[in-house]
Design a protein around this motif. Structure first.
Motif, PDB file in Angstrom:
ATOM      1  N   SER A 353       0.829  -1.206   0.000  1.00 38.74           N
ATOM      2  CA  SER A 353       0.000   0.000   0.000  1.00 38.74           C
ATOM      3  C   SER A 353       0.860   1.251   0.000  1.00 38.74           C
ATOM      4  CB  SER A 353      -0.924   0.004   1.221  1.00 38.74           C
ATOM      5  OG  SER A 353      -1.833  -1.066   1.181  1.00 38.74           O
ATOM      6  N   PHE A 354       1.971   1.203   0.709  1.00 40.69           N
ATOM      7  CA  PHE A 354       2.869   2.351   0.825  1.00 40.69           C
ATOM      8  C   PHE A 354       3.405   2.796  -0.534  1.00 40.69           C
ATOM      9  CE2 PHE A 354       7.352   3.766   1.794  1.00 40.69           C
ATOM     10  CZ  PHE A 354       6.997   5.018   2.272  1.00 40.69           C
ATOM     11  N   ILE A 355       3.844   1.841  -1.352  1.00 43.69           N
ATOM     12  CA  ILE A 355       4.395   2.226  -2.653  1.00 43.69           C
ATOM     13  C   ILE A 355       3.315   2.800  -3.570  1.00 43.69           C
ATOM     14  CG2 ILE A 355       6.359   0.650  -2.539  1.00 43.69           C
ATOM     15  CD1 ILE A 355       4.858  -1.318  -4.256  1.00 43.69           C
ATOM     16  N   SER A 356       2.076   2.362  -3.405  1.00 40.43           N
ATOM     17  CA  SER A 356       1.009   2.908  -4.243  1.00 40.43           C
ATOM     18  C   SER A 356       0.740   4.371  -3.907  1.00 40.43           C
ATOM     19  CB  SER A 356      -0.283   2.091  -4.083  1.00 40.43           C
ATOM     20  OG  SER A 356      -0.868   2.282  -2.818  1.00 40.43           O
ATOM     21  N   ILE A 357       0.907   4.726  -2.638  1.00 40.90           N
ATOM     22  CA  ILE A 357       0.693   6.116  -2.226  1.00 40.90           C
ATOM     23  C   ILE A 357       1.810   7.001  -2.782  1.00 40.90           C
ATOM     24  CG2 ILE A 357       0.366   7.653  -0.256  1.00 40.90           C
ATOM     25  CD1 ILE A 357      -0.497   5.178   1.365  1.00 40.90           C
ATOM     26  N   ILE A 358       3.049   6.524  -2.715  1.00 42.07           N
ATOM     27  CA  ILE A 358       4.166   7.298  -3.269  1.00 42.07           C
ATOM     28  C   ILE A 358       3.971   7.510  -4.768  1.00 42.07           C
ATOM     29  CG2 ILE A 358       6.666   7.409  -3.593  1.00 42.07           C
ATOM     30  CD1 ILE A 358       7.027   5.576  -1.239  1.00 42.07           C
ATOM     31  N   GLN A 359       3.465   6.493  -5.462  1.00 47.51           N
ATOM     32  CA  GLN A 359       3.286   6.580  -6.909  1.00 47.51           C
ATOM     33  C   GLN A 359       2.367   7.734  -7.296  1.00 47.51           C
ATOM     34  OE1 GLN A 359       4.837   4.621  -9.231  1.00 47.51           O
ATOM     35  NE2 GLN A 359       3.901   5.869 -10.825  1.00 47.51           N
ATOM     36  N   VAL A 360       1.327   7.979  -6.518  1.00 41.64           N
ATOM     37  CA  VAL A 360       0.400   9.077  -6.803  1.00 41.64           C
ATOM     38  C   VAL A 360       1.134  10.411  -6.821  1.00 41.64           C
ATOM     39  CG1 VAL A 360      -1.630  10.329  -5.975  1.00 41.64           C
ATOM     40  CG2 VAL A 360      -1.563   7.840  -5.818  1.00 41.64           C
ATOM     41  N   VAL A 361       1.970  10.627  -5.817  1.00 40.89           N
ATOM     42  CA  VAL A 361       2.666  11.906  -5.671  1.00 40.89           C
ATOM     43  C   VAL A 361       3.775  12.042  -6.711  1.00 40.89           C
ATOM     44  CG1 VAL A 361       3.836  13.439  -4.056  1.00 40.89           C
ATOM     45  CG2 VAL A 361       2.169  11.777  -3.205  1.00 40.89           C
ATOM     46  N   ALA A 362       4.593  11.009  -6.840  1.00 43.73           N
ATOM     47  CA  ALA A 362       5.742  11.081  -7.747  1.00 43.73           C
ATOM     48  C   ALA A 362       5.313  11.255  -9.198  1.00 43.73           C
ATOM     49  CB  ALA A 362       6.599   9.825  -7.602  1.00 43.73           C
ATOM     50  N   SER A 363       4.252  10.568  -9.628  1.00 43.78           N
ATOM     51  CA  SER A 363       3.826  10.654 -11.029  1.00 43.78           C
ATOM     52  C   SER A 363       3.301  12.046 -11.363  1.00 43.78           C
ATOM     53  CB  SER A 363       2.750   9.599 -11.328  1.00 43.78           C
ATOM     54  OG  SER A 363       1.604   9.784 -10.508  1.00 43.78           O
ATOM     55  N   SER A 364       2.557  12.665 -10.447  1.00 39.88           N
ATOM     56  CA  SER A 364       2.038  14.012 -10.697  1.00 39.88           C
ATOM     57  C   SER A 364       3.159  15.035 -10.779  1.00 39.88           C
ATOM     58  CB  SER A 364       1.049  14.404  -9.598  1.00 39.88           C
ATOM     59  OG  SER A 364      -0.151  13.669  -9.691  1.00 39.88           O
ATOM     60  N   VAL A 365       4.118  14.945  -9.876  1.00 46.50           N
ATOM     61  CA  VAL A 365       5.255  15.862  -9.898  1.00 46.50           C
ATOM     62  C   VAL A 365       6.085  15.668 -11.154  1.00 46.50           C
ATOM     63  CG1 VAL A 365       7.434  16.432  -8.733  1.00 46.50           C
ATOM     64  CG2 VAL A 365       5.347  16.112  -7.396  1.00 46.50           C
ATOM     65  N   ALA A 366       6.298  14.418 -11.544  1.00 45.34           N
ATOM     66  CA  ALA A 366       7.081  14.136 -12.748  1.00 45.34           C
ATOM     67  C   ALA A 366       6.429  14.724 -13.994  1.00 45.34           C
ATOM     68  CB  ALA A 366       7.251  12.623 -12.913  1.00 45.34           C
ATOM     69  N   GLU A 367       5.098  14.609 -14.085  1.00 47.06           N
ATOM     70  CA  GLU A 367       4.404  15.078 -15.284  1.00 47.06           C
ATOM     71  C   GLU A 367       4.292  16.595 -15.324  1.00 47.06           C
ATOM     72  OE1 GLU A 367       0.735  12.910 -15.456  1.00 47.06           O
ATOM     73  OE2 GLU A 367       1.745  10.975 -15.651  1.00 47.06           O
ATOM     74  N   LYS A 368       4.102  17.229 -14.193  1.00 43.88           N
ATOM     75  CA  LYS A 368       3.959  18.690 -14.214  1.00 43.88           C
ATOM     76  C   LYS A 368       5.294  19.390 -14.442  1.00 43.88           C
ATOM     77  CE  LYS A 368       1.768  22.712 -12.361  1.00 43.88           C
ATOM     78  NZ  LYS A 368       0.500  23.191 -11.810  1.00 43.88           N
ATOM     79  N   PHE A 369       6.362  18.866 -13.849  1.00 45.16           N
ATOM     80  CA  PHE A 369       7.645  19.562 -13.893  1.00 45.16           C
ATOM     81  C   PHE A 369       8.658  18.904 -14.831  1.00 45.16           C
ATOM     82  CE2 PHE A 369       5.737  20.440  -9.718  1.00 45.16           C
ATOM     83  CZ  PHE A 369       5.613  21.821  -9.818  1.00 45.16           C
ATOM     84  N   ALA A 370       8.177  17.989 -15.673  1.00 44.87           N
ATOM     85  CA  ALA A 370       9.023  17.352 -16.693  1.00 44.87           C
ATOM     86  C   ALA A 370      10.260  16.700 -16.076  1.00 44.87           C
ATOM     87  CB  ALA A 370       9.423  18.366 -17.763  1.00 44.87           C
ATOM     88  N   LEU A 371      10.057  15.934 -15.019  1.00 46.54           N
ATOM     89  CA  LEU A 371      11.151  15.240 -14.357  1.00 46.54           C
ATOM     90  C   LEU A 371      11.133  13.759 -14.714  1.00 46.54           C
ATOM     91  CD1 LEU A 371      10.820  16.745 -10.758  1.00 46.54           C
ATOM     92  CD2 LEU A 371      12.356  17.495 -12.580  1.00 46.54           C
ATOM     93  N   THR A 372      12.291  13.129 -14.668  1.00 47.30           N
ATOM     94  CA  THR A 372      12.334  11.682 -14.835  1.00 47.30           C
ATOM     95  C   THR A 372      11.731  11.029 -13.602  1.00 47.30           C
ATOM     96  OG1 THR A 372      14.517  11.514 -13.820  1.00 47.30           O
ATOM     97  CG2 THR A 372      14.431  11.850 -16.227  1.00 47.30           C
ATOM     98  N   THR A 373      11.321   9.777 -13.736  1.00 44.09           N
ATOM     99  CA  THR A 373      10.715   9.082 -12.602  1.00 44.09           C
ATOM    100  C   THR A 373      11.654   9.007 -11.394  1.00 44.09           C
ATOM    101  OG1 THR A 373       9.268   7.776 -14.043  1.00 44.09           O
ATOM    102  CG2 THR A 373       9.678   6.912 -11.838  1.00 44.09           C
ATOM    103  N   PRO A 374      12.930   8.640 -11.560  1.00 44.32           N
ATOM    104  CA  PRO A 374      13.819   8.603 -10.384  1.00 44.32           C
ATOM    105  C   PRO A 374      13.961   9.964  -9.716  1.00 44.32           C
ATOM    106  CG  PRO A 374      14.785   7.372 -12.207  1.00 44.32           C
ATOM    107  CD  PRO A 374      13.610   8.098 -12.756  1.00 44.32           C
TER     108      PRO A 374
END
Length: 529
Positions: A353-374
């Motif tokens: 469950s923990f990794i699924s929560i991180i995925q929500v935040v990381a994916s939105s930040v990556a898409e808005k600010f043009a960052l790589t996933t890592p």
């Protein structure tokens, strides 16, 4: 298959956007979705909620809630994510610019949740080691309070924040964050999917063994009778029905971006309806399995103490897992093995469950600010980890966590779901399009006008009632025995910071061409296999 190559190309272009990750297949997505839904709340929340709200009779409102709220909102998450092919923030921006803020609201809620969720997982990891030797001895409560540093302040009166770090929590908490950040940084298929393919089968296997052992304990039958004996009079109490809707809503991980984000990585033709049904019923089945295991064990505890199960304390929440269960484990034959299985299962449920929560935040930040996933994972993971250590890894961590969790879930998450359902159905009037999308990409066309009615009207009304009751209670009576100052800071204060951060992130400019997206043309899905 359509004969128009031009239409086909235009439909596939947004689906195959460069750099957009995908699950390896339907099974990978299903395991990730089930892994996210099956979390700590399934094990420590459902048994207690069912027991205190009608026992066996609770299954009636529970199933009604699953069918009328849980599954419809799950389908809404699936439809939004799959059609608009983005994270929570991206999806709501593409749905309507007016609703981009809702996506960021869900992202910020997840940011707060992952900061304290990691601490509970860290406790369970440490207790997996403690269980090998039943290190808590004859005083499970005193041991737990000493372990989390609460012993020195629990007798000081009114709970207050303490910045004193707890040495025993730091190492497992660091391991949890390293695992979470590394897993998300590896990507959807190589990180999230692979972790769930390993942990979910292990979790189910170990928990089945645990339940099997619990069922042969002396007194197990009395525990099961206490859980499942129907108290039919409870069905006339509206609070029992609200408890059922609340349990389903929280346990399915719907309404705050997780399932929406996961579904955005599905392939063009994906059986959303079938997968959603399987995920929902798998989650509920595990909850019932957890209830059987927990109450069979509590029946043994009552048998040893010569009291009724109803006279036991700590049948729900943190105390159930870290005080009541260790007490039982110390008294049963082969307790060390049982305890190791329990806390290892508990840890795996938390990690998926923990990794699924991180995925929500990381994916939105990556898409808005043009960052790589890592890079995006580090940008969101490091600050959240620091917050974990500063707020929840201290000697007042249990108090801080309790209040933040109550306000974020009962106010923030519920408000998010109400706005999402009412906004999509009544303000934007997009449910007809989403209904058609669900039917066309799935193997069966089961979604009818009933779904639009439930999402647009029934869910907002039911959740709205819950929201008003809870908010009014928090405003007038506070929360539990905490001081008004403490709840103002860790309850309303955290919600205020989430609101401010939501406004700021919404106003920041996009560094990716998010508005150049063209949703999948529904007509091209006719006949696609």
């Amino acid at each position: 298959m359509t004969s128009s190559s031009g239409a086909e190309q235009s439909a596939q272009t947004p689906q195959q956007a460069p750099g957009r990750e995908q699950w390896s297949g339907q099974v990978g997505f299903l395991m990730a979705a089930v892994g996210s839904a099956i979390g700590l709340g399934n094990i420590w929340r459902f048994p207690g909620v069912a027991y205190s709200n009608g026992g066996g009779a609770f299954i009636v409102p529970y199933m009604v809630a699953l069918l009328c709220v849980g599954i419809p909102v799950l389908f809404l998450d699936y439809a939004l994510g799959h059609r608009f092919r983005g994270s929570a923030a991206t999806t709501f921006r593409r749905l309507s610019r007016r609703f981009e803020w809702l996506g960021w609201f869900q992202v910020l809620i997840c940011f707060v949740i992952m900061s304290y969720y990691a601490v509970i997982v860290a406790w369970s990891l440490r207790y997996t080691v403690f269980a090998v030797t039943t290190a808590w001895g004859d005083d499970a409560q005193g041991f737990f309070f000493d372990y989390i540093g609460l012993g020195e302040i629990s007798s000081s009166g009114t709970p207050a924040y303490s910045a004193t770090p707890v040495a025993g929590v730091v190492v497992p908490l660091l391991l949890v964050w390293v695992f979470g950040i590394t897993t998300i940084a590896r990507g959807v298929s190589s990180g999230v999917e692979r972790a769930n393919r390993v942990f979910l089968p292990l979790l189910v296997t170990m928990f089945v063994l645990l339940v099997g052992r619990a069922l042969v304990l002396p007194g197990a039958t009395s525990g099961l009778n206490a859980l499942f004996t129907p108290q039919w009079s409870a069905l006339g109490d509206h609070t029992v029905w609200m408890a059922a809707f609340g349990q389903i809503f929280f346990s399915l991980s719907v309404g705050f971006g997780i399932m929406l984000t996961y579904s955005s990585y599905l392939r063009r033709r994906s059986n959303l309806v079938g997968t959603g049904m399987v995920a929902a019923f798998a989650n509920s089945s595990f909850e019932i399995l957890a209830g059987i295991g927990v109450f069979a064990t509590l029946g043994f505890m009552a048998f040893r103490e010569g009291v009724a199960v109803s006279d036991l304390e700590g049948i729900q929440g943190v105390m159930l897992s870290f005080v009541t269960f260790p007490t039982v484990i110390s008294e049963m034959p082969g307790g060390a093995l049982f305890g190791t299985l329990f806390f290892a299962s508990f840890s795996m449920a938390g990690l998926t469950s923990f990794i699924s929560i991180i995925q929500v935040v990381a994916s939105s930040v990556a898409e808005k600010f043009a960052l790589t996933t890592p890079r995006a994972t580090l940008v969101v993971g490091v600050p959240a980890a620091l917050l974990s250590f500063v707020l929840f890894g201290t000697s007042s961590g249990l108090y801080d966590l309790d209040v933040v969790d109550a306000y974020i879930n009962n106010i923030g998450v519920v408000a998010s779901a109400i706005i999402m359902c009412a906004g999509t159905g009544l303000v934007l009037r997009r449910l007809g399009m989403l209904q058609r999308h669900l039917n066309l990409v799935s193997e069966t066309r089961l979604i009818g006008s009933w779904w639009r009615l439930l999402v647009a009207v029934v869910v907002p009304v039911l959740l709205g009632y819950m929201f008003v009751q809870t908010a009014w209670s928090f405003l007038t009576d506070g929360y539990d025995d905490y001081s008004l100052a403490f709840t103002a800071i860790f309850g309303w204060g955290v919600l205020f910071l989430v609101a401010v951060a939501t406004a700021v992130t919404t106003l920041l400019p996009w560094r990716t061409p998010v508005d150049d997206f063209e949703p999948l043309a529904l007509d091209t899905l006719e006949g696609v296999k």
